[in-house]
Enzyme design. Structure first.
Site, PDB file in Angstrom:
ATOM      1  N   HIS A 280       0.847  -1.199   0.000  1.00  0.00           N
ATOM      2  CA  HIS A 280       0.000   0.000   0.000  1.00  0.00           C
ATOM      3  C   HIS A 280       0.880   1.246   0.000  1.00  0.00           C
ATOM      4  O   HIS A 280       2.104   1.184   0.160  1.00  0.00           O
ATOM      5  CB  HIS A 280      -0.968   0.003   1.199  1.00  0.00           C
ATOM      6  CG  HIS A 280      -0.336   0.214   2.541  1.00  0.00           C
ATOM      7  ND1 HIS A 280      -1.066   0.416   3.673  1.00  0.00           N
ATOM      8  CD2 HIS A 280       0.970   0.246   2.938  1.00  0.00           C
ATOM      9  CE1 HIS A 280      -0.250   0.572   4.713  1.00  0.00           C
ATOM     10  NE2 HIS A 280       0.978   0.465   4.292  1.00  0.00           N
TER      11      HIS A 280
ATOM     12  N   CYS B  45       6.030   5.998   4.601  1.00  0.00           N
ATOM     13  CA  CYS B  45       4.814   5.305   4.143  1.00  0.00           C
ATOM     14  C   CYS B  45       4.146   6.031   2.988  1.00  0.00           C
ATOM     15  O   CYS B  45       3.211   5.506   2.382  1.00  0.00           O
ATOM     16  CB  CYS B  45       3.826   5.162   5.303  1.00  0.00           C
ATOM     17  SG  CYS B  45       4.490   4.159   6.627  1.00  0.00           S
TER      18      CYS B  45
ATOM     19  N   HIS C 105       4.952   0.125  -0.388  1.00  0.00           N
ATOM     20  CA  HIS C 105       5.755  -0.823   0.385  1.00  0.00           C
ATOM     21  C   HIS C 105       4.811  -1.911   0.869  1.00  0.00           C
ATOM     22  O   HIS C 105       3.589  -1.743   0.838  1.00  0.00           O
ATOM     23  CB  HIS C 105       6.430  -0.124   1.573  1.00  0.00           C
ATOM     24  CG  HIS C 105       5.443   0.467   2.515  1.00  0.00           C
ATOM     25  ND1 HIS C 105       4.898   1.716   2.308  1.00  0.00           N
ATOM     26  CD2 HIS C 105       4.844  -0.024   3.627  1.00  0.00           C
ATOM     27  CE1 HIS C 105       4.025   1.971   3.270  1.00  0.00           C
ATOM     28  NE2 HIS C 105       3.969   0.916   4.088  1.00  0.00           N
TER      29      HIS C 105
ATOM     30  N   HIS D 152       3.537  -5.219   3.573  1.00  0.00           N
ATOM     31  CA  HIS D 152       3.453  -5.744   4.941  1.00  0.00           C
ATOM     32  C   HIS D 152       3.016  -7.199   4.890  1.00  0.00           C
ATOM     33  O   HIS D 152       2.233  -7.581   4.018  1.00  0.00           O
ATOM     34  CB  HIS D 152       2.409  -4.992   5.767  1.00  0.00           C
ATOM     35  CG  HIS D 152       2.748  -3.568   6.023  1.00  0.00           C
ATOM     36  ND1 HIS D 152       3.700  -3.181   6.937  1.00  0.00           N
ATOM     37  CD2 HIS D 152       2.274  -2.427   5.475  1.00  0.00           C
ATOM     38  CE1 HIS D 152       3.786  -1.867   6.948  1.00  0.00           C
ATOM     39  NE2 HIS D 152       2.930  -1.375   6.064  1.00  0.00           N
TER      40      HIS D 152
ATOM     41  N   ASP E  33      -4.633 -11.004  -0.614  1.00  0.00           N
ATOM     42  CA  ASP E  33      -3.268 -11.531  -0.597  1.00  0.00           C
ATOM     43  C   ASP E  33      -2.529 -11.190  -1.885  1.00  0.00           C
ATOM     44  O   ASP E  33      -3.054 -11.378  -2.985  1.00  0.00           O
ATOM     45  CB  ASP E  33      -3.287 -13.053  -0.392  1.00  0.00           C
ATOM     46  CG  ASP E  33      -1.903 -13.604  -0.091  1.00  0.00           C
ATOM     47  OD1 ASP E  33      -1.111 -12.898   0.583  1.00  0.00           O
ATOM     48  OD2 ASP E  33      -1.608 -14.723  -0.528  1.00  0.00           O
ATOM     49  N   HIS E  34      -1.319 -10.667  -1.727  1.00  0.00           N
ATOM     50  CA  HIS E  34      -0.473 -10.258  -2.851  1.00  0.00           C
ATOM     51  C   HIS E  34      -1.150  -9.237  -3.750  1.00  0.00           C
ATOM     52  O   HIS E  34      -0.994  -9.267  -4.980  1.00  0.00           O
ATOM     53  CB  HIS E  34       0.002 -11.479  -3.657  1.00  0.00           C
ATOM     54  CG  HIS E  34       1.070 -12.228  -2.926  1.00  0.00           C
ATOM     55  ND1 HIS E  34       0.805 -13.022  -1.842  1.00  0.00           N
ATOM     56  CD2 HIS E  34       2.407 -12.265  -3.111  1.00  0.00           C
ATOM     57  CE1 HIS E  34       1.937 -13.525  -1.383  1.00  0.00           C
ATOM     58  NE2 HIS E  34       2.926 -13.084  -2.125  1.00  0.00           N
TER      59      HIS E  34
ATOM     60  N   GLU F 207       0.129  -4.952  11.709  1.00  0.00           N
ATOM     61  CA  GLU F 207       0.780  -4.504  10.475  1.00  0.00           C
ATOM     62  C   GLU F 207       2.276  -4.797  10.571  1.00  0.00           C
ATOM     63  O   GLU F 207       2.924  -5.172   9.601  1.00  0.00           O
ATOM     64  CB  GLU F 207       0.517  -3.000  10.347  1.00  0.00           C
ATOM     65  CG  GLU F 207       1.064  -2.329   9.137  1.00  0.00           C
ATOM     66  CD  GLU F 207       0.878  -0.831   9.270  1.00  0.00           C
ATOM     67  OE1 GLU F 207       0.092  -0.268   8.511  1.00  0.00           O
ATOM     68  OE2 GLU F 207       1.514  -0.210  10.160  1.00  0.00           O
TER      69      GLU F 207
HETATM   70 NI    NI Z   1       2.594   0.549   5.563  1.00  0.00          NI
END
Ligand code: NI
Length: 144
Positions: free
Chosen positions: A14, A33, A39, A41, A79-80, A130
């Site tokens: 995100h 961020c 990036h 998580h 996911d992904h 997170e």
């Molecule tokens: Ni983040």
């Protein structure tokens, strides 16, 4: 009453960026961020359910039913993926973990009675880690 928690995980990327704010304000507010390319998580999601134990089975929740629901409504779509680009709820809503918790809660609530029936168990709580140190939680009863 029993409270049962099941842990799931998915990986997603995100970028935290509020379109109504300037580039400078976004950079100041979100720091790294806000990097333009995003990036990732490894999110850990804990879904908590409450209910009485079923007289026949001695269980408060059928974990297999919960797994199917979470897999279909949360893991498969998230996911992904890139949350900003691929999830409709984050068009115009910043994909913070606060907002992610609400979106996951809404998806589960919206499909809950079809999976479990009308009375028990009920969705109780959603908790998202997170990172090891950043943990976000919403109570299902407080989310519309
Ligand atoms: Ni983040």
């Amino acid at each position: 009453m029993y409270y049962v928690t099941r842990r799931y995980g998915f990986a997603a990327s995100h970028r935290l960026h509020a379109p109504q704010l300037s580039a400078g304000e976004n950079a100041r507010l979100y720091g790294k961020c806000n990097n333009p390319y995003g990036h990732g998580h490894n999110y850990v999601v804990e879904v908590s359910v409450r209910g009485p134990a079923d007289e026949r089975t001695g269980r408060a929740v059928d974990i297999g039913v919960l797994d199917d629901l979470v897999r279909r409504e949360v893991l498969a779509p998230f996911d992904h993926c890139n949350l900003n680009a691929e999830i409709g709820a984050f068009q115009g809503v910043v994909p913070t973990s606060e907002n992610l918790a609400i979106e996951i809660c809404r998806r589960l609530k919206g499909n809950w009675s079809a999976a479990f029936g009308v009375e028990w168990p009920r969705l109780h709580n959603i908790r998202i880690a997170e990172t090891d140190r950043n943990i976000f939680e919403v109570k299902a009863d407080e989310i519309e």
